[in-house]
Every structure is written in structure tokens, then in C-alpha cells.
Design a protein around this motif. Structure first.
Motif, PDB file in Angstrom:
ATOM      1  N   ARG A   1       0.830  -1.215   0.000  1.00  0.00           N
ATOM      2  CA  ARG A   1       0.000   0.000   0.000  1.00  0.00           C
ATOM      3  C   ARG A   1       0.864   1.264   0.000  1.00  0.00           C
ATOM      4  O   ARG A   1       0.381   2.349  -0.335  1.00  0.00           O
ATOM      5  CB  ARG A   1      -0.919   0.006   1.216  1.00  0.00           C
ATOM      6  CG  ARG A   1      -2.018  -1.034   1.188  1.00  0.00           C
ATOM      7  CD  ARG A   1      -2.811  -1.044   2.484  1.00  0.00           C
ATOM      8  NE  ARG A   1      -2.004  -1.521   3.614  1.00  0.00           N
ATOM      9  CZ  ARG A   1      -2.453  -1.588   4.866  1.00  0.00           C
ATOM     10  NH1 ARG A   1      -3.697  -1.191   5.139  1.00  0.00           N
ATOM     11  NH2 ARG A   1      -1.669  -2.037   5.837  1.00  0.00           N
ATOM     12  N   ALA A   2       2.125   1.129   0.340  1.00  0.00           N
ATOM     13  CA  ALA A   2       3.015   2.289   0.351  1.00  0.00           C
ATOM     14  C   ALA A   2       3.314   2.795  -1.053  1.00  0.00           C
ATOM     15  O   ALA A   2       3.756   3.938  -1.219  1.00  0.00           O
ATOM     16  CB  ALA A   2       4.323   1.927   1.056  1.00  0.00           C
ATOM     17  N   TYR A   3       3.051   1.977  -2.048  1.00  0.00           N
ATOM     18  CA  TYR A   3       3.347   2.381  -3.422  1.00  0.00           C
ATOM     19  C   TYR A   3       2.613   3.662  -3.791  1.00  0.00           C
ATOM     20  O   TYR A   3       3.201   4.577  -4.377  1.00  0.00           O
ATOM     21  CB  TYR A   3       2.963   1.267  -4.404  1.00  0.00           C
ATOM     22  CG  TYR A   3       3.176   1.652  -5.851  1.00  0.00           C
ATOM     23  CD1 TYR A   3       4.413   1.497  -6.443  1.00  0.00           C
ATOM     24  CD2 TYR A   3       2.128   2.176  -6.612  1.00  0.00           C
ATOM     25  CE1 TYR A   3       4.610   1.858  -7.780  1.00  0.00           C
ATOM     26  CE2 TYR A   3       2.311   2.536  -7.926  1.00  0.00           C
ATOM     27  CZ  TYR A   3       3.558   2.376  -8.507  1.00  0.00           C
ATOM     28  OH  TYR A   3       3.746   2.749  -9.815  1.00  0.00           O
ATOM     29  N   ASP A   4       1.336   3.759  -3.462  1.00  0.00           N
ATOM     30  CA  ASP A   4       0.554   4.938  -3.823  1.00  0.00           C
ATOM     31  C   ASP A   4       1.095   6.197  -3.153  1.00  0.00           C
ATOM     32  O   ASP A   4       1.152   7.268  -3.777  1.00  0.00           O
ATOM     33  CB  ASP A   4      -0.915   4.739  -3.444  1.00  0.00           C
ATOM     34  CG  ASP A   4      -1.588   3.672  -4.296  1.00  0.00           C
ATOM     35  OD1 ASP A   4      -1.104   3.424  -5.420  1.00  0.00           O
ATOM     36  OD2 ASP A   4      -2.569   3.076  -3.822  1.00  0.00           O
ATOM     37  N   ILE A   5       1.509   6.083  -1.898  1.00  0.00           N
ATOM     38  CA  ILE A   5       2.081   7.233  -1.186  1.00  0.00           C
ATOM     39  C   ILE A   5       3.381   7.662  -1.830  1.00  0.00           C
ATOM     40  O   ILE A   5       3.621   8.848  -2.077  1.00  0.00           O
ATOM     41  CB  ILE A   5       2.315   6.874   0.298  1.00  0.00           C
ATOM     42  CG1 ILE A   5       0.983   6.614   0.999  1.00  0.00           C
ATOM     43  CG2 ILE A   5       3.088   7.983   1.011  1.00  0.00           C
ATOM     44  CD1 ILE A   5       1.130   6.122   2.429  1.00  0.00           C
ATOM     45  N   ALA A   6       4.230   6.690  -2.140  1.00  0.00           N
ATOM     46  CA  ALA A   6       5.523   7.004  -2.744  1.00  0.00           C
ATOM     47  C   ALA A   6       5.344   7.571  -4.157  1.00  0.00           C
ATOM     48  O   ALA A   6       6.055   8.503  -4.551  1.00  0.00           O
ATOM     49  CB  ALA A   6       6.392   5.747  -2.785  1.00  0.00           C
ATOM     50  N   TYR A   7       4.388   7.036  -4.906  1.00  0.00           N
ATOM     51  CA  TYR A   7       4.176   7.516  -6.272  1.00  0.00           C
ATOM     52  C   TYR A   7       3.674   8.955  -6.280  1.00  0.00           C
ATOM     53  O   TYR A   7       4.098   9.775  -7.103  1.00  0.00           O
ATOM     54  CB  TYR A   7       3.184   6.615  -7.012  1.00  0.00           C
ATOM     55  CG  TYR A   7       3.018   6.987  -8.465  1.00  0.00           C
ATOM     56  CD1 TYR A   7       3.963   6.599  -9.403  1.00  0.00           C
ATOM     57  CD2 TYR A   7       1.929   7.745  -8.889  1.00  0.00           C
ATOM     58  CE1 TYR A   7       3.826   6.947 -10.737  1.00  0.00           C
ATOM     59  CE2 TYR A   7       1.780   8.091 -10.215  1.00  0.00           C
ATOM     60  CZ  TYR A   7       2.737   7.698 -11.133  1.00  0.00           C
ATOM     61  OH  TYR A   7       2.603   8.071 -12.452  1.00  0.00           O
ATOM     62  N   ARG A   8       2.769   9.284  -5.350  1.00  0.00           N
ATOM     63  CA  ARG A   8       2.280  10.669  -5.254  1.00  0.00           C
ATOM     64  C   ARG A   8       3.435  11.615  -4.916  1.00  0.00           C
ATOM     65  O   ARG A   8       3.531  12.713  -5.466  1.00  0.00           O
ATOM     66  CB  ARG A   8       1.184  10.774  -4.195  1.00  0.00           C
ATOM     67  CG  ARG A   8      -0.158  10.219  -4.620  1.00  0.00           C
ATOM     68  CD  ARG A   8      -1.278  10.704  -3.718  1.00  0.00           C
ATOM     69  NE  ARG A   8      -1.089  10.282  -2.337  1.00  0.00           N
ATOM     70  CZ  ARG A   8      -1.543   9.125  -1.845  1.00  0.00           C
ATOM     71  NH1 ARG A   8      -2.194   8.285  -2.628  1.00  0.00           N
ATOM     72  NH2 ARG A   8      -1.350   8.821  -0.587  1.00  0.00           N
TER      73      ARG A   8
END
Length: 229
Positions: free
Chosen positions: A186-193
Motif C-alpha cells: 500500500r506504500a506504493y501509492d504514497i511514494a508515487y504521489r
């Protein structure tokens, strides 16, 4: 005539300097040398024990904080093997917990990082509480320590940290580093933003040729650590 004289001190002499000298630099030099000697495979077990006891004594003393932090680093080097969760003895564990409770800033942050090498989820609440500390350095180390526990509580706490106001976006960087350790997809979305954000200032130190303050670099590292693209 110029001459260089090397006076090799015994371990007993170094211990005396480390514990009793009025010269901070001499004490730090003695601490460093003792740490190196104690790491040697040929070091007698009794000598290693004496060195660790001396380091703990210095850490818990009222000595200059940088000296105490140096002693913590040497003790960590003796007790922690890189790449594997540390198994700390009860005396060291209690010392670290006491320090985290009463210290602040650099020393507290160093103690948290040391305890974090255990990767033990039972300390998750301790790290989560430290995320509210006034020191960004404490928050940074607590985030990484929390992520390394793989605790079910970690993701929500680190995701919340993303929005905490801080100088040069340090909260966001700390959260990203913690999420990278956690490995939660789920950290992917935070990192991508964060990686896609072109509006916030890009803090960097061009003279030192480093992007240590650019959270986009850490976001890219987090995505790479999650094995996604």
C-alpha cells in the motif's frame, strides 16, 4: 629533527582514560580504540565484557552528549550484526528503554535506532509514540524502527506521518523510509504521489552534490524497495 612517537596503550589504560579523563577528545579516542579491539576475534572474553560495561557506564553518565552517543555507537557495533535482527541482553535493553524515556534529540534518536535493530514488534507502540516527538531526528529513526518491526500497526502510523508539517518535508521523508522498511504494498501509492509532486520545493545541497533533502529521491527508492515500477 622531526619525529613521530607512537605510544600504544594497554586496554586497561584505555579503559581508565575512557572513564576518567577530563579531555573529551581523549575519551572519545579511547572509546573508539576499545571498540575496535573488542571486535577483534582474538580479544579475550573478559576484555570484551569490561569494554561493554565501560561503554554502558559512559552512556548512562552525565558526560557530554556527543561522547555518550559515540559510546552508544561502539556498543551497538559490538552487539549487532548487520543484516540480522539483534538479540540484545536484558541490561542493554533496559538501558536503551530508560534512555528513550528520559533523553531527547540526538541521544534519544540513537537509542531508538539501536533498539530498532531488534526488529521486535513488541516495541511498535514505543516507536509510534516517538513519531510525535519534537525532534525530526527522533521521528526519522522511530519511523525506520517501526517499519522494521513489520507490525500491523505500522502502516497506519506511517501513512499519518506523511501529512505532519515539518521543515524541508522531513516528516514525509521519514515516513517513506519507514514504509520502505515495512514493505507494505500500500506504500506504493504514497511514494508515487510524492515522486509525481512537482509543486513542492526541491530541497538539495548542490555544493555537496547530494539530494538528501529531495523527498522525490527517497520516494523512488521506496518504490524500488517495494519491487514495483
Amino acid at each position: 629533527w622531526l619525529k613521530e612517537l607512537i605510544f600504544r596503550k594497554t586496554s586497561e589504560e584505555l579503559l581508565h582514560i575512557a572513564l576518567n579523563s577530563g579531555d573529551v577528545l581523549a575519551r572519545r579516542s579511547a572509546i573508539t580504540e576499545l571498540g575496535a579491539r573488542a571486535k577483534s576475534e582474538s580479544a579475550p572474553p573478559a576484555m570484551k565484557t569490561d569494554v561493554m560495561n565501560a561503554l554502558r557506564e559512559i552512556v548512562q553518565s552525565t558526560a557530554y552528549w556527543r561522547l555518550r552517543m559515540s559510546a552508544l555507537g561502539q556498543l551497538r557495533g559490538l552487539l549487532v550484526s548487520p543484516g540480522t535482527p539483534a538479540k540484545l541482553d536484558p541490561v542493554t535493553t533496559k538501558m536503551l528503554l530508560d534512555m528513550i524515556a528520559k533523553e531527547k534529540s540526538w541521544v534519544k534518536a540513537t537509542a531508538i535506532a539501536f533498539l530498532g535493530t531488534t526488529q521486535d514488534p513488541k516495541y511498535a507502540d514505543l516507536y509510534i509514540n516517538a513519531l510525535a516527538d519534537n525532534s525530526d531526528r527522533v521521528v526519522a529513526n522511530a519511523a525506520v524502527a517501526l517499519g522494521s518491526t513489520k507490525s500491523p500497526k505500522a502502516y497506519a502510523a506511517l501513512a499519518k506521518l506523511v501529512g505532519r508539517p515539518s521543515w524541508k518535508n522531513q516528516s514525509l521523508m521519514s515516513a517513506l523510509n519507514g514504509l520502505q522498511q515495512l514493505g507494505d504494498p500500500r506504500a506504493y501509492d504514497i511514494a508515487y504521489r510524492a515522486l509525481s509532486d512537482l509543486n513542492e520545493p526541491r530541497w538539495n545541497l548542490p555544493q555537496a552534490s547530494t539530494s538528501v533533502w529531495d523527498y522525490r529521491v527517497i520516494a523512488a527508492q521506496t518504490i524500488a524497495g517495494l519491487k514495483r515500477s
